[in-house]
Design an enzyme around this catalytic site. Sequence first.
Site, mmCIF file in Angstrom:
data_model
loop_
_atom_site.group_PDB
_atom_site.id
_atom_site.type_symbol
_atom_site.label_atom_id
_atom_site.label_comp_id
_atom_site.label_asym_id
_atom_site.label_seq_id
_atom_site.Cartn_x
_atom_site.Cartn_y
_atom_site.Cartn_z
ATOM 1 N N ARG A 102 0.841 -1.187 0.000
ATOM 2 C CA ARG A 102 0.000 0.000 0.000
ATOM 3 C C ARG A 102 0.886 1.250 0.000
ATOM 4 O O ARG A 102 1.938 1.262 0.667
ATOM 5 C CB ARG A 102 -0.836 -0.035 1.275
ATOM 6 C CG ARG A 102 -1.835 1.072 1.445
ATOM 7 C CD ARG A 102 -2.943 0.962 0.484
ATOM 8 N NE ARG A 102 -4.096 1.765 0.863
ATOM 9 C CZ ARG A 102 -5.068 2.068 0.011
ATOM 10 N NH1 ARG A 102 -5.036 1.664 -1.243
ATOM 11 N NH2 ARG A 102 -6.095 2.779 0.414
ATOM 12 N N THR A 374 -8.425 0.886 -9.479
ATOM 13 C CA THR A 374 -8.036 -0.398 -8.926
ATOM 14 C C THR A 374 -8.262 -1.516 -9.933
ATOM 15 O O THR A 374 -9.124 -1.418 -10.788
ATOM 16 C CB THR A 374 -8.919 -0.645 -7.684
ATOM 17 O OG1 THR A 374 -8.817 0.511 -6.891
ATOM 18 C CG2 THR A 374 -8.526 -1.883 -6.954
ATOM 19 N N ASN A 394 -6.115 4.295 -7.097
ATOM 20 C CA ASN A 394 -7.324 4.852 -6.491
ATOM 21 C C ASN A 394 -8.290 5.293 -7.574
ATOM 22 O O ASN A 394 -8.958 4.472 -8.160
ATOM 23 C CB ASN A 394 -7.032 5.964 -5.485
ATOM 24 C CG ASN A 394 -8.285 6.289 -4.674
ATOM 25 O OD1 ASN A 394 -9.143 5.428 -4.522
ATOM 26 N ND2 ASN A 394 -8.413 7.493 -4.173
ATOM 27 N N ASP A 416 -7.839 8.271 0.343
ATOM 28 C CA ASP A 416 -8.362 7.152 1.151
ATOM 29 C C ASP A 416 -8.155 7.367 2.649
ATOM 30 O O ASP A 416 -8.717 6.652 3.469
ATOM 31 C CB ASP A 416 -7.721 5.824 0.740
ATOM 32 C CG ASP A 416 -8.465 5.165 -0.415
ATOM 33 O OD1 ASP A 416 -9.550 5.647 -0.777
ATOM 34 O OD2 ASP A 416 -7.957 4.172 -0.953
HETATM 35 O O1 DON Z 1 -7.877 1.079 -1.650
HETATM 36 C C1 DON Z 1 -9.054 1.333 -1.852
HETATM 37 O O2 DON Z 1 -9.966 0.873 -1.194
HETATM 38 C C2 DON Z 1 -9.417 2.224 -3.033
HETATM 39 N N1 DON Z 1 -8.330 3.126 -3.313
HETATM 40 C C3 DON Z 1 -9.769 1.370 -4.208
HETATM 41 C C4 DON Z 1 -10.129 2.153 -5.436
HETATM 42 C C5 DON Z 1 -10.862 1.387 -6.446
HETATM 43 O O3 DON Z 1 -11.231 0.256 -6.243
HETATM 44 C C6 DON Z 1 -11.169 2.096 -7.694
HETATM 45 N N2 DON Z 1 -11.792 1.224 -8.628
HETATM 46 N N3 DON Z 1 -12.828 1.256 -9.129
#
Ligand code: DON
Length: 561
Positions: A102, A374, A394, A416
């Site tokens: 991360r 993502t 993100n 986030d």
């Molecule tokens: O880590 C997370 O929960 C978010 N940054 C995920 C972002 C995401 O899934 C975008 N996709 N549609």
Amino acid sequence: MRSLLFPFLLLLAVNAASQQADPYNYSPRKYMAATRFAVSSAHPMASEAGAAVMRQGGNAVDAAIATQLALAVVYPQAGNLGGGGFLVARLTDGRTLSIDYREKAPGKAHRDMYLDAAGNPVVRRSLDGHLAAGVPGTVAGLAASLPYGRLPLSKLVAPAIVLAEKGFAITEQEAAGLNRLQEAFIRLNTRPSAFVKAAPWKAGDTLIQKDLANTLRRIAKKGMKGFYEGETARLVAEEMQRGGGIITKADMAAYKAVLRKPVEFTFRGHTVISMPLPSSGGIGLQQMLGMVEDFPLEKYGFHSPEAVQRMIEAERRAYADRAQYLGDPDFVKVPVQQLTDRKYLQQRIADFTPGKPTPSTGVKAGGPFESMETTHLSVVDAEGNAVSVTTTLNGSYGNKVVVGGAGFLLNNEMDDFSVKPGAPNLYGLLGTEANAIAPGKRMLSCMTPTIVLKNNLPYLVTGTPGGSTIITSLFQTLVNDIVFGLDAKTTVNAPKFHHQWWPEDVLIEKAFPDSTRTALTNMGYNLKVSGPWSRTELIRILNGKIEAVGDWRGDDSVAGE
Ligand code: DON
């Protein structure tokens, strides 16, 4: 003899060629049955890169690395070098592992950095441009995965270098994404990038990324050091200085991926292995499944009002706990044990009323407890290794900033964090102190790469993008399969519903059954048609037969043998 051999040889040649997908002429393959190995990812060329590595003798970890690197080229919306992710694996010797790569808040980050002078969040500041980026983790994650693979990194980077150097034909979805952001790319970048062109992008246009190819070559040659030190780190720091960002060479040099103990629990006789903090995914999934485990959902029926209502109420309670308690475990004490305790989960759902919504205003977090865009890929190989990876920038194309001279996009993962208690992020999620910004801290995530074992063997390898909808999508994927016994394609493609405690609404995809929609509305739920959201990649292995499914919702595609 010759005339008999010729058609045979021709067939062999055609077979070999069909295994080498053509980057200028390909289309997604949504389903396959395989006997040896399979990959499911967001892009046909990326799944093919993973399959090619396994044909060369690599295992599922090698394939997951090659697929991620290819996604960084062919799927710039979310595939990345400048973002972060999580890997969950179950190795053939029975070991389970999770790797946390991360992004981290830069050393100069501080908790109020996205607030104006009056203390109000400046929404786009954590989403667009240089200041929105966390220190990237992906390349460190690939390096940390490498010891579990078998091939040298240079071999795994090779397909990505060719795709970046020679280019590939973009899909219609990619063209639409690039066109939507032309203005933002121009406004937010300090140098020209491969993503901007005078005429609108259209499906079939070739995207060539020479700077990215050079960055990939540095990684192939020097591994982590090719990214976190030397030329690439210098280019990142210079980009930050030109654009008013705060990531420094020291931040890059300090970044480390972390090996963590996966979340593991049982659900209806299956073992679920998923991502621990700083993802809320594994804990959220355990909470939701734990809350519905004793309900006779199968008796109510798939998508019946009774089953859906109970699942919505479980989602509501899990998200209320998430907002209150969850954050980076290296910075805050999280009562994981208590939150996932079986008795606690039974009590947590005990106050739900059949046929009536529990208003979210009345659902506070459980406890109090003492002390305290993502993308996903699933891989299995012929030896029984299973790898599940979710990785992200993100938002779509991250912060939209391409590192000048290095050709990769940076993330906007700082959003986030909870930029202020009570202020919703991009996905409407709320947070508190546990997820406040601090230098070097990891922002809370929903990404939920997951592996399910049946009889102690990999059975489902799955995950999805979708921000806050990730955990509820995974919840439904597992329930669809384990409780309702749906086939693999229907498990992935069936319409979904989503609730996250706050806001009070329940989102449904368009094809959600009308009769259940009416029944839930009559109970008092506020349903809103949205989406389609999330793109689940599923591999299911049963009695030696491998089934791989790519979600209908995107260009998702499977490959294997
Ligand atoms: O880590 C997370 O929960 C978010 N940054 C995920 C972002 C995401 O899934 C975008 N996709 N549609």
